[in-house]
Design a protein around this motif. Structure first.
Motif, mmCIF file in Angstrom:
data_model
loop_
_atom_site.group_PDB
_atom_site.id
_atom_site.type_symbol
_atom_site.label_atom_id
_atom_site.label_comp_id
_atom_site.label_asym_id
_atom_site.label_seq_id
_atom_site.Cartn_x
_atom_site.Cartn_y
_atom_site.Cartn_z
ATOM 1 N N THR A 93 0.954 -1.223 -0.235
ATOM 2 C CA THR A 93 0.658 0.117 -0.357
ATOM 3 C C THR A 93 0.817 1.297 -0.031
ATOM 4 N N LEU A 94 0.574 2.425 -0.590
ATOM 5 C CA LEU A 94 0.467 3.439 -0.763
ATOM 6 C C LEU A 94 0.737 4.049 0.664
ATOM 7 N N ILE A 95 1.587 5.119 1.639
ATOM 8 C CA ILE A 95 1.089 5.518 2.901
ATOM 9 C C ILE A 95 1.399 6.894 2.587
ATOM 10 N N ASP A 96 0.365 7.853 4.027
ATOM 11 C CA ASP A 96 0.758 8.900 3.398
ATOM 12 C C ASP A 96 1.623 9.484 5.176
ATOM 13 N N PRO A 97 2.357 9.767 4.687
ATOM 14 C CA PRO A 97 3.533 10.085 5.884
ATOM 15 C C PRO A 97 3.061 11.206 6.687
ATOM 16 N N GLN A 98 2.100 11.871 5.980
ATOM 17 C CA GLN A 98 2.203 12.719 7.053
ATOM 18 C C GLN A 98 3.500 14.249 7.109
ATOM 19 N N ASP A 99 4.710 14.235 6.083
ATOM 20 C CA ASP A 99 5.725 15.085 6.211
ATOM 21 C C ASP A 99 5.763 15.194 4.516
ATOM 22 N N GLU A 100 7.205 15.800 4.842
ATOM 23 C CA GLU A 100 7.461 16.576 2.982
ATOM 24 C C GLU A 100 8.009 15.553 2.148
ATOM 25 N N PHE A 101 7.933 15.378 0.740
ATOM 26 C CA PHE A 101 8.389 14.845 -0.211
ATOM 27 C C PHE A 101 9.553 15.502 -1.287
ATOM 28 N N SER A 102 10.890 14.690 -0.373
ATOM 29 C CA SER A 102 11.631 15.096 -1.322
ATOM 30 C C SER A 102 11.891 14.542 -2.593
ATOM 31 N N PHE A 158 14.754 14.421 -3.953
ATOM 32 C CA PHE A 158 16.022 13.350 -3.873
ATOM 33 C C PHE A 158 14.754 11.724 -3.995
ATOM 34 N N ASN A 159 13.723 12.374 -2.593
ATOM 35 C CA ASN A 159 13.082 10.699 -2.518
ATOM 36 C C ASN A 159 12.455 10.616 -3.813
ATOM 37 N N ILE A 160 12.078 11.745 -4.424
ATOM 38 C CA ILE A 160 10.949 11.221 -5.681
ATOM 39 C C ILE A 160 11.771 10.599 -6.607
ATOM 40 N N GLY A 161 13.123 11.121 -6.964
ATOM 41 C CA GLY A 161 13.935 10.674 -8.227
ATOM 42 C C GLY A 161 14.383 8.891 -7.504
ATOM 43 N N ILE A 162 13.982 8.639 -6.519
ATOM 44 C CA ILE A 162 14.550 7.711 -6.911
ATOM 45 C C ILE A 162 13.356 6.468 -6.697
ATOM 46 N N HIS A 163 11.952 6.568 -5.761
ATOM 47 C CA HIS A 163 10.957 5.640 -6.269
ATOM 48 C C HIS A 163 9.486 6.673 -7.045
ATOM 49 N N GLY A 164 9.910 7.501 -7.211
ATOM 50 C CA GLY A 164 8.850 7.867 -8.336
ATOM 51 C C GLY A 164 7.267 8.043 -7.649
ATOM 52 N N ILE A 165 7.392 8.653 -6.394
ATOM 53 C CA ILE A 165 5.852 8.682 -5.519
ATOM 54 C C ILE A 165 5.906 10.061 -5.343
ATOM 55 N N SER A 166 5.076 10.802 -4.882
ATOM 56 C CA SER A 166 4.992 11.827 -5.337
ATOM 57 C C SER A 166 4.069 13.158 -3.935
ATOM 58 N N PRO A 167 3.529 13.832 -3.265
ATOM 59 C CA PRO A 167 1.653 14.073 -3.171
ATOM 60 C C PRO A 167 1.099 13.437 -3.265
ATOM 61 N N VAL A 168 0.720 13.502 -5.187
ATOM 62 C CA VAL A 168 -0.400 13.288 -6.120
ATOM 63 C C VAL A 168 -0.385 11.780 -5.597
ATOM 64 N N HIS A 169 0.467 11.200 -5.293
ATOM 65 C CA HIS A 169 0.304 9.082 -5.369
ATOM 66 C C HIS A 169 -0.564 9.301 -4.061
ATOM 67 N N VAL A 170 0.040 9.853 -2.433
ATOM 68 C CA VAL A 170 -0.807 9.059 -1.383
ATOM 69 C C VAL A 170 -2.083 10.089 -1.285
ATOM 70 N N ALA A 171 -1.979 11.000 -1.663
ATOM 71 C CA ALA A 171 -3.336 12.009 -1.153
ATOM 72 C C ALA A 171 -4.866 10.804 -1.035
ATOM 73 N N GLY A 172 -5.209 10.705 -0.093
ATOM 74 C CA GLY A 172 -6.333 10.148 0.273
ATOM 75 C C GLY A 172 -6.497 8.851 0.845
ATOM 76 N N LYS A 173 -4.660 8.423 0.920
ATOM 77 C CA LYS A 173 -3.987 7.040 1.683
ATOM 78 C C LYS A 173 -3.806 7.552 2.968
ATOM 79 N N PRO A 174 -4.171 5.723 3.690
ATOM 80 C CA PRO A 174 -3.915 5.968 4.902
ATOM 81 C C PRO A 174 -2.516 6.258 5.489
ATOM 82 N N THR A 175 -2.043 6.670 7.065
ATOM 83 C CA THR A 175 -1.443 7.241 7.750
ATOM 84 C C THR A 175 -0.846 5.978 8.427
ATOM 85 N N PHE A 176 0.432 5.645 8.396
ATOM 86 C CA PHE A 176 0.792 4.546 8.954
ATOM 87 C C PHE A 176 0.467 3.796 9.742
ATOM 88 N N SER A 177 -0.349 5.430 10.930
ATOM 89 C CA SER A 177 -1.142 4.736 11.755
ATOM 90 C C SER A 177 -2.303 3.482 11.560
#
Length: 265
Positions: free
Chosen positions: A33-42, A44-63
């Protein structure tokens, strides 16, 4: 087997998790599952895995998925490629004030280094290419699956079972004292693939050899144990390479198998 991706340099910023279960060498379930990290997206990290804020919108948090993770991992052996994922899950639990996951961790990097020492590195994509595993690097589910396959193949290639990989290597005891006489008197012998206080060492010492802990310029023989776990890759081991280098430079060191030496004796 578990893998996570993070949204930024903060290790607890998990934005994707993949879990794959294996039983008797076969995959039995997969969860991602994708997870809303409730944190910023750098970037650098987006360049590694391709996941951005738009992908996690509405996804569950880790909790929100913590209970699922606990259900899959608690009380089992959990494989991760390096200690990063273990640290990320611990950090996410701490951030969310959630119970830590009680599981037995096994680092597939450590396993791979011992199983295939001849490789230039032991990154997951390198291992996947070597083992011909279908793999999409930095996708959490694919990484988790590949880490599991690494363990399965390591067990097959070395004959070391899961409990063997989990066991912490015991400190070897003292080498046995060399007998006063015997056909190996005067030899300083190192052993590849077996402890210096094991059965082979006892045999060598009983025939007069001094068993040493490692190859050096004064070593006269390297004996490759019949029970060594390196398969066809024993030549890639550091002690073997050191012995070959000394021999090629004119040193008086011989490399023999246990079977060859037993036949002589």
């Amino acid at each position: 087997m578990v893998d996570v991706e993070t949204s930024c340099a903060r290790v607890g910023s998990i934005c994707q998790i993949g879990i794959v279960g294996f039983r008797d060498g076969q995959e039995v379930f997969a969860y991602e599952t994708l997870i809303d990290p409730q944190d910023e997206f750098s970037p650098f990290n987006i360049g590694i895995h391709g996941i951005s804020p738009v992908h996690v919108a509405g996804k569950p948090t880790f909790s929100g998925i913590h209970g699922i993770v606990v259900e899959h991992l608690t009380g089992r052996v959990t494989v991760a490629h390096s200690g990063f994922d273990k640290g990320a899950l611990a950090a996410a639990c701490q951030i969310g004030n959630l119970p830590y996951i009680e599981t037995t961790w096994l680092d597939s990097v450590r396993v791979a280094k011992r199983a295939w020492p001849q490789l230039p590195n032991h990154r997951l994509n390198t291992l996947a290419q070597h083992l011909k595993i279908h793999h999409r690097h930095h996708d959490a589910l694919s990484d988790a699956r590949a880490a599991g396959e690494v363990i399965v193949r390591a067990i097959e290639d070395t004959g070391i079972d899961l409990q063997g990989w989990l066991a912490k290597p015991a400190k070897p005891g003292k080498a046995p004292r060399a007998a006063d006489t015997g056909p190996l008197k005067g030899h300083r012998i190192a052993i590849l693939g077996e402890r210096r206080d094991g059965a082979l060492a006892e045999l060598l010492a009983a025939h007069g050899a001094r068993v040493v802990s490692r190859v050096s310029s004064t070593t006269t023989m390297l004996v490759v144990s019949t029970h060594q776990p390196f398969g066809c890759w024993e030549a890639a081991q550091a002690e073997q390479r050191k012995a070959e280098k000394l021999r090629d430079a004119g040193g008086e060191i011989e490399i023999v198998t246990e079977a060859e030496l037993r036949a002589r004796l």
